[in-house]
Design a protein around this motif. Structure first.
Motif, PDB file in Angstrom:
ATOM      1  N   PHE A  27       0.829  -1.208   0.000  1.00  0.00           N
ATOM      2  CA  PHE A  27       0.000   0.000   0.000  1.00  0.00           C
ATOM      3  C   PHE A  27       0.859   1.251   0.000  1.00  0.00           C
ATOM      4  N   GLU A  28       1.970   1.222   0.695  1.00  0.00           N
ATOM      5  CA  GLU A  28       2.835   2.386   0.801  1.00  0.00           C
ATOM      6  C   GLU A  28       3.568   2.685  -0.502  1.00  0.00           C
ATOM      7  N   SER A  29       3.716   1.698  -1.362  1.00  0.00           N
ATOM      8  CA  SER A  29       4.466   1.881  -2.611  1.00  0.00           C
ATOM      9  C   SER A  29       3.819   2.912  -3.539  1.00  0.00           C
ATOM     10  N   GLY A  30       2.503   3.114  -3.409  1.00  0.00           N
ATOM     11  CA  GLY A  30       1.817   4.090  -4.246  1.00  0.00           C
ATOM     12  C   GLY A  30       1.414   3.553  -5.610  1.00  0.00           C
ATOM     13  N   ASP A  31       1.823   2.334  -5.938  1.00  0.00           N
ATOM     14  CA  ASP A  31       1.459   1.719  -7.208  1.00  0.00           C
ATOM     15  C   ASP A  31       0.320   0.727  -6.976  1.00  0.00           C
ATOM     16  N   ASP A  32       0.113  -0.167  -7.947  1.00  0.00           N
ATOM     17  CA  ASP A  32      -0.849  -1.241  -7.756  1.00  0.00           C
ATOM     18  C   ASP A  32      -0.412  -2.090  -6.564  1.00  0.00           C
ATOM     19  N   VAL A  33      -1.367  -2.688  -5.901  1.00  0.00           N
ATOM     20  CA  VAL A  33      -1.100  -3.537  -4.748  1.00  0.00           C
ATOM     21  C   VAL A  33      -1.220  -4.987  -5.192  1.00  0.00           C
ATOM     22  N   HIS A  34      -0.170  -5.762  -4.956  1.00  0.00           N
ATOM     23  CA  HIS A  34      -0.184  -7.191  -5.284  1.00  0.00           C
ATOM     24  C   HIS A  34      -0.244  -7.975  -3.986  1.00  0.00           C
ATOM     25  N   ILE A  35      -1.274  -8.808  -3.850  1.00  0.00           N
ATOM     26  CA  ILE A  35      -1.481  -9.578  -2.627  1.00  0.00           C
ATOM     27  C   ILE A  35      -1.477 -11.059  -2.971  1.00  0.00           C
ATOM     28  N   ARG A  36      -0.680 -11.836  -2.223  1.00  0.00           N
ATOM     29  CA  ARG A  36      -0.679 -13.287  -2.384  1.00  0.00           C
ATOM     30  C   ARG A  36      -1.823 -13.856  -1.557  1.00  0.00           C
ATOM     31  N   VAL A  37      -2.679 -14.615  -2.216  1.00  0.00           N
ATOM     32  CA  VAL A  37      -3.795 -15.286  -1.546  1.00  0.00           C
ATOM     33  C   VAL A  37      -3.651 -16.763  -1.877  1.00  0.00           C
ATOM     34  N   GLY A  38      -3.041 -17.499  -0.970  1.00  0.00           N
ATOM     35  CA  GLY A  38      -2.737 -18.897  -1.251  1.00  0.00           C
ATOM     36  C   GLY A  38      -1.699 -18.970  -2.351  1.00  0.00           C
ATOM     37  N   ASN A  39      -2.015 -19.691  -3.430  1.00  0.00           N
ATOM     38  CA  ASN A  39      -1.070 -19.818  -4.549  1.00  0.00           C
ATOM     39  C   ASN A  39      -1.383 -18.845  -5.680  1.00  0.00           C
ATOM     40  N   LYS A  40      -2.224 -17.853  -5.404  1.00  0.00           N
ATOM     41  CA  LYS A  40      -2.638 -16.888  -6.416  1.00  0.00           C
ATOM     42  C   LYS A  40      -2.163 -15.489  -6.029  1.00  0.00           C
ATOM     43  N   SER A  41      -1.790 -14.679  -7.008  1.00  0.00           N
ATOM     44  CA  SER A  41      -1.455 -13.284  -6.771  1.00  0.00           C
ATOM     45  C   SER A  41      -2.571 -12.422  -7.343  1.00  0.00           C
ATOM     46  N   VAL A  42      -3.107 -11.536  -6.507  1.00  0.00           N
ATOM     47  CA  VAL A  42      -4.207 -10.663  -6.918  1.00  0.00           C
ATOM     48  C   VAL A  42      -3.676  -9.240  -7.010  1.00  0.00           C
ATOM     49  N   ARG A  43      -3.945  -8.566  -8.136  1.00  0.00           N
ATOM     50  CA  ARG A  43      -3.521  -7.175  -8.330  1.00  0.00           C
ATOM     51  C   ARG A  43      -4.711  -6.270  -8.068  1.00  0.00           C
ATOM     52  N   LEU A  44      -4.516  -5.308  -7.170  1.00  0.00           N
ATOM     53  CA  LEU A  44      -5.557  -4.344  -6.820  1.00  0.00           C
ATOM     54  C   LEU A  44      -5.082  -2.945  -7.163  1.00  0.00           C
ATOM     55  N   GLN A  45      -6.032  -2.035  -7.382  1.00  0.00           N
ATOM     56  CA  GLN A  45      -5.707  -0.666  -7.768  1.00  0.00           C
ATOM     57  C   GLN A  45      -6.405   0.325  -6.837  1.00  0.00           C
ATOM     58  N   PRO A  46      -5.921   0.441  -5.597  1.00  0.00           N
ATOM     59  CA  PRO A  46      -6.571   1.367  -4.669  1.00  0.00           C
ATOM     60  C   PRO A  46      -6.219   2.821  -4.977  1.00  0.00           C
ATOM     61  N   PRO A  47      -7.155   3.741  -4.719  1.00  0.00           N
ATOM     62  CA  PRO A  47      -6.853   5.165  -4.864  1.00  0.00           C
ATOM     63  C   PRO A  47      -6.022   5.636  -3.661  1.00  0.00           C
ATOM     64  N   GLU A  48      -5.722   6.903  -3.599  1.00  0.00           N
ATOM     65  CA  GLU A  48      -4.931   7.456  -2.492  1.00  0.00           C
ATOM     66  C   GLU A  48      -5.629   7.307  -1.143  1.00  0.00           C
ATOM     67  N   THR A  49      -6.949   7.399  -1.125  1.00  0.00           N
ATOM     68  CA  THR A  49      -7.709   7.302   0.117  1.00  0.00           C
ATOM     69  C   THR A  49      -8.619   6.087   0.067  1.00  0.00           C
ATOM     70  N   VAL A  50      -8.543   5.255   1.110  1.00  0.00           N
ATOM     71  CA  VAL A  50      -9.386   4.062   1.187  1.00  0.00           C
ATOM     72  C   VAL A  50     -10.108   4.047   2.527  1.00  0.00           C
ATOM     73  N   SER A  51     -11.223   3.357   2.581  1.00  0.00           N
ATOM     74  CA  SER A  51     -11.943   3.171   3.835  1.00  0.00           C
ATOM     75  C   SER A  51     -11.247   2.060   4.621  1.00  0.00           C
ATOM     76  N   TYR A  52     -11.026   2.289   5.917  1.00  0.00           N
ATOM     77  CA  TYR A  52     -10.287   1.356   6.773  1.00  0.00           C
ATOM     78  C   TYR A  52     -11.114   1.073   8.022  1.00  0.00           C
ATOM     79  N   GLU A  53     -11.346  -0.199   8.304  1.00  0.00           N
ATOM     80  CA  GLU A  53     -12.136  -0.573   9.473  1.00  0.00           C
ATOM     81  C   GLU A  53     -11.432  -1.705  10.220  1.00  0.00           C
ATOM     82  N   VAL A  54     -11.374  -1.584  11.543  1.00  0.00           N
ATOM     83  CA  VAL A  54     -10.854  -2.644  12.397  1.00  0.00           C
ATOM     84  C   VAL A  54     -11.969  -3.031  13.355  1.00  0.00           C
ATOM     85  N   SER A  55     -12.248  -4.326  13.437  1.00  0.00           N
ATOM     86  CA  SER A  55     -13.239  -4.778  14.407  1.00  0.00           C
ATOM     87  C   SER A  55     -12.657  -5.940  15.215  1.00  0.00           C
ATOM     88  N   VAL A  56     -13.035  -5.987  16.471  1.00  0.00           N
ATOM     89  CA  VAL A  56     -12.600  -7.042  17.375  1.00  0.00           C
ATOM     90  C   VAL A  56     -13.842  -7.712  17.936  1.00  0.00           C
TER      91      VAL A  56
END
Length: 79
Positions: A27-56
């Motif tokens: 996320f900090e890189s400022g480019d596309d976000v690549h996330i490994r999900v198991g054996n798959k890599s998912v490319r995401l394109q978040p804007p500068e501002t995203v909604s962030y929620e933490v729940s416990v």
């Protein structure tokens, strides 16, 4: 179209921290976000501002063991 990719595993605390750091670095890189999900890599394109929620969620039970769950949700409209 809805596509959901899910992978679940048990990790030690150090590996969880490493996984979260890797996600933060993406996320900090400022480019596309690549996330490994198991054996798959998912490319995401978040804007500068995203909604962030933490729940416990904490449950306690006399019969069964207690359980704690932390859920992080990052959400945005695609570009």
């Amino acid at each position: 179209m809805v596509e959901k990719t899910v992978h679940q595993s048990e990790l030690d605390r150090s590996s969880v921290a490493e996984s979260l750091r890797s996600l933060a670095d993406e996320f900090e890189s400022g480019d596309d976000v690549h996330i490994r999900v198991g054996n798959k890599s998912v490319r995401l394109q978040p804007p500068e501002t995203v909604s962030y929620e933490v729940s416990v969620h904490e449950t306690s039970s006399i019969i069964r063991s207690s359980r704690e769950t932390v859920t992080l949700t990052l959400d945005w409209k695609t570009r």
